[in-house]
Enzyme design. Structure first.
Site, PDB file in Angstrom:
ATOM      1  N   GLU A 158       0.887  -0.686  -0.211  1.00 48.39           N
ATOM      2  CA  GLU A 158       0.329  -0.134   0.157  1.00 48.39           C
ATOM      3  C   GLU A 158       1.031   1.090  -0.141  1.00 48.39           C
ATOM      4  O   GLU A 158       0.589   2.069   1.078  1.00 48.39           O
ATOM      5  CB  GLU A 158      -1.116  -0.474   1.287  1.00 48.39           C
ATOM      6  N   GLU A 234      -5.741  -8.000  -0.508  1.00 46.44           N
ATOM      7  CA  GLU A 234      -6.912  -8.210   0.657  1.00 46.44           C
ATOM      8  C   GLU A 234      -7.660  -8.173   0.621  1.00 46.44           C
ATOM      9  O   GLU A 234      -8.464  -6.672   0.686  1.00 46.44           O
ATOM     10  CB  GLU A 234      -5.839  -7.076   1.490  1.00 46.44           C
TER      11      GLU A 234
HETATM   12  C1  GLA Z   1      -3.754  -2.910   4.936  1.00 47.31           C
HETATM   13  C2  GLA Z   1      -2.106  -3.421   4.994  1.00 47.31           C
HETATM   14  C3  GLA Z   1      -2.664  -4.457   6.102  1.00 47.31           C
HETATM   15  C4  GLA Z   1      -3.323  -4.189   7.163  1.00 47.31           C
HETATM   16  C5  GLA Z   1      -4.859  -4.030   6.228  1.00 47.31           C
HETATM   17  C6  GLA Z   1      -5.851  -4.059   7.941  1.00 47.31           C
HETATM   18  O1  GLA Z   1      -4.618  -3.481   3.443  1.00 47.31           O
HETATM   19  O2  GLA Z   1      -1.694  -3.287   3.868  1.00 47.31           O
HETATM   20  O3  GLA Z   1      -1.452  -5.301   6.071  1.00 47.31           O
HETATM   21  O4  GLA Z   1      -3.046  -3.742   7.725  1.00 47.31           O
HETATM   22  O5  GLA Z   1      -4.532  -3.001   6.225  1.00 47.31           O
HETATM   23  O6  GLA Z   1      -5.805  -5.018   8.824  1.00 47.31           O
END
Ligand code: GLA
Length: 590
Positions: A158, A234
């Site tokens: 991210e 995700e």
């Molecule tokens: C983002 C991050 C993950 C985690 C999620 C929340 O997507 O990439 O590593 O922190 O948020 O659980």
């Protein structure tokens, strides 16, 4: 040997369209002897792939002290995935977020404040390169192209939510390619136009992170990437908890409907989390958007497989959803019997201050050092100096990271909490030793506070006068042998069969088990602290909740006699340890 490629609309495995149905399991949050069980249960839910991050700070706790064995044996984890007939996705960061201490970046990296964070700054790049080369040496021979299970490797995490330094991303890609990674490289970003643009580079497959509105989110991803497979890297099917807040859950029906929509649109998915596991020891992260919010010990995440590895309702419903889109094995996981419920008294206790000097070395400095300046990157430490004030006085700290228990002589006079923005306390007229016990409650894992030092941040003043001549003791607790020796030794410090616990104090109990098995340690009768079973650090407990039990993994228990040790920092009115039959993660918000 296989080939794995990105085509116009699909992934191609050996030339044939392939949909990735993946579930996240972090090997570092699951006892290694439980890996095979959790991975098998992922396959039995209909998944064909397991995804994991790689936490740099766990693999390299001190500069150059590299370990990839035992609980951190990434190669063994990936081979276990392959033995189950599944593929793998590896996300080595270097930044991973993941509600993990410092988002996975080692705190030692930032003891030099000129080191950049997540950008093309030479000292940061050189440390990142050394780390990635080590991890990728493990991953390279385990790629599908070399006969292993690894299909995809992710670059950063991210990144578009944090920065836009394309030179940094280009450097990372060069390191991945230079290390022999030939499977496709991906990035993940929240499906916001600016984030998708800033977080990736041409030639990397953009993927998205979200937990709802699948159609809309995939459409946004498509606008930023006209061809190639659509993937949600995700798919958030639950969420994490902070101390003092509620236990987060997501609706099974809604989550299943969102997953169904995603799969109906032909996308590939990584379910985050399939099985969350536990923030054992000192490993949890924290958030801070104006208020510091440390993450709890449980990383259950309301995932399909719960913290103890048991299928939940979400597991069965997701299995039905997946079965609409792909073959699901007929075999079902065996559901475990309830854990044994019993209580035992604490047998002996020793004050932390009586054993502290056996847990580290006192260091003497004129100025106040942070934990980081002493090479101490997690847990607890003691600060001491002498004070002499005839009038009531105000003791004032620059900042407390994150919780400070203040003592004059042996009397506890108060506690300062970072989450309350406390920075000063009134002392009655006092003469003697000022002791401050500080707990690092977990480093921030998201946003600009990554890399900040822990402990006491100076100056420390008493009625405006700077306090100097500090003695500081970083408490090292990788093993309990010094604590046990003190508990074993008959001495004035040791209390036999205490009725209550006045912290900070170590206390020990023993219990018998007919066989090895998962336990749930009820912490509701205690204040705040840490617990170990047979020397394994289960993590933090705190009366603030929401979680009320600590998960004891079956492999740390044994048939026969077992040992429980706690370090109670505050107080327990009844010196008893209770185990209950089910996990209790606390109240929800409805
Ligand atoms: C983002 C991050 C993950 C985690 C999620 C929340 O997507 O990439 O590593 O922190 O948020 O659980």
């Amino acid at each position: 040997m296989s080939t794995f490629e990105i085509a116009e609309d699909d992934f191609l495995l050996d030339g044939r369209p392939h949909r990735i149905l993946s579930g996240a399991i972090h090997y570092f949050r699951v006892h290694p002897d439980d890996w095979a069980d959790r991975i098998r249960k992922a396959r039995l839910m209909g998944l064909n792939t397991v995804e994991t991050y790689v936490p740099w700070n766990a693999h390299e706790p001190q500069p150059g002290e590299w370990t990839a064995e035992g609980a951190l044996d990434l190669a063994r984890f990936l081979r276990t995935v392959q033995e189950e007939g599944m593929h793998a996705i590896v996300r080595p960061g270097p930044y991973i977020c993941a509600e993990w201490d410092n988002g996975g970046l080692p705190a030692w990296l930032f003891t030099d404040p000129s080191v950049g964070i997540r950008r093309a700054e030479p000292a940061f790049l050189s440390a990142v390169t050394a780390f990635l080369e080590r991890v990728l040496a493990i991953v390279r021979p385990l790629q599908v192209t070399e006969g292993g299970p690894v299909l995809l490797v992710q670059v950063e995490n991210e990144y578009g939510a944090y920065g836009d330094d394309k030179d940094y991303l280009r450097h990372l890609v060069a390191v991945f390619e230079g290390a022999g990674i030939t499977v496709p490289l991906t990035t993940v970003d929240q499906p916001e136009p600016a984030m998708l643009e800033n977080g990736s580079l041409p030639g990397l497959l953009k993927t998205a992170s979200f937990g709802s509105r699948s159609r809309e989110r995939l459409a946004t991803l498509r606008e930023h990437q006209p061809t190639g497979p659509l993937m949600c890297s995700e798919f958030w099917d639950g969420w994490f908890d902070h101390w003092g807040a509620h236990h987060h859950t997501t609706s099974v029906e809604q989550s299943a409907a969102d997953l169904d929509e995603l799969l109906s649109l032909g996308a590939s998915v990584n379910i985050y989390m399939f099985h969350g596991g536990t923030n054992f020891g000192f490993t949890n992260g924290a958030n801070d958007k104006g208020v510091y919010q440390p993450i709890v010990t449980s990383y259950d995440y309301d995932a399909p497989l719960d913290e103890a590895g048991e299928p939940t309702e979400k597991y069965w419903v997701f299995r039905d959803v997946i079965a609409k889109h792909a073959p699901v094995p007929a075999e079902e996981p065996v559901v475990a019997a309830a854990a044994p419920a019993f209580s035992v008294p604490f047998l002996d206790a020793v004050p932390l201050f009586a054993v502290a000097s056996r847990l580290g070395d006192w260091q003497h400095t004129d100025d106040l050092p942070t934990f980081d300046a002493l090479g101490h990157y997690s847990g607890l430490g003691l600060y001491r100096t002498e004070i002499d004030t005839a009038e009531p006085a105000v003791l004032e700290f620059g900042e407390v990271r994150d919780r400070a228990y203040v003592f004059v002589g042996s009397t506890r006079v108060g506690v300062l909490a970072r989450d309350h923005h406390d920075s000063a306390i009134t002392l009655s007229p006092s003469r003697g030793t000022l002791t401050v016990l500080v707990e690092d409650q977990g480093r921030v894992d998201y946003g600009p506070r990554i890399g900040e030092p822990k402990g006491l941040i100076g100056p420390v003043r008493l009625n405006g006068e700077g306090l100097r001549r500090w003695s500081v003791l970083p408490l090292r607790l990788p093993s309990l042998s010094a604590v046990r020796a003190e508990l074993d030794a008959a001495g004035a410090a040791v209390e036999r069969e205490p009725e209550r616990l006045a912290g900070p104090v170590f206390a020990r109990a023993a219990f018998e088990l007919a066989e090895q098995g998962t336990l749930f340690l009820d912490t509701t009768g205690w204040g705040k602290g840490f617990a170990w079973v047979n020397g394994f650090n289960l993590g933090r407990y705190w009366t603030r909740g929401p979680q009320e039990t600590l998960h004891v993994p079956a492999p740390v228990t044994r048939a026969g006699r077992n040992e429980l040790v706690i370090l109670e920092l505050e107080s327990a009115a009844d010196a008893t340890a209770a185990f209950v039959s089910e996990p209790r993660l606390g109240h929800t918000d409805f």
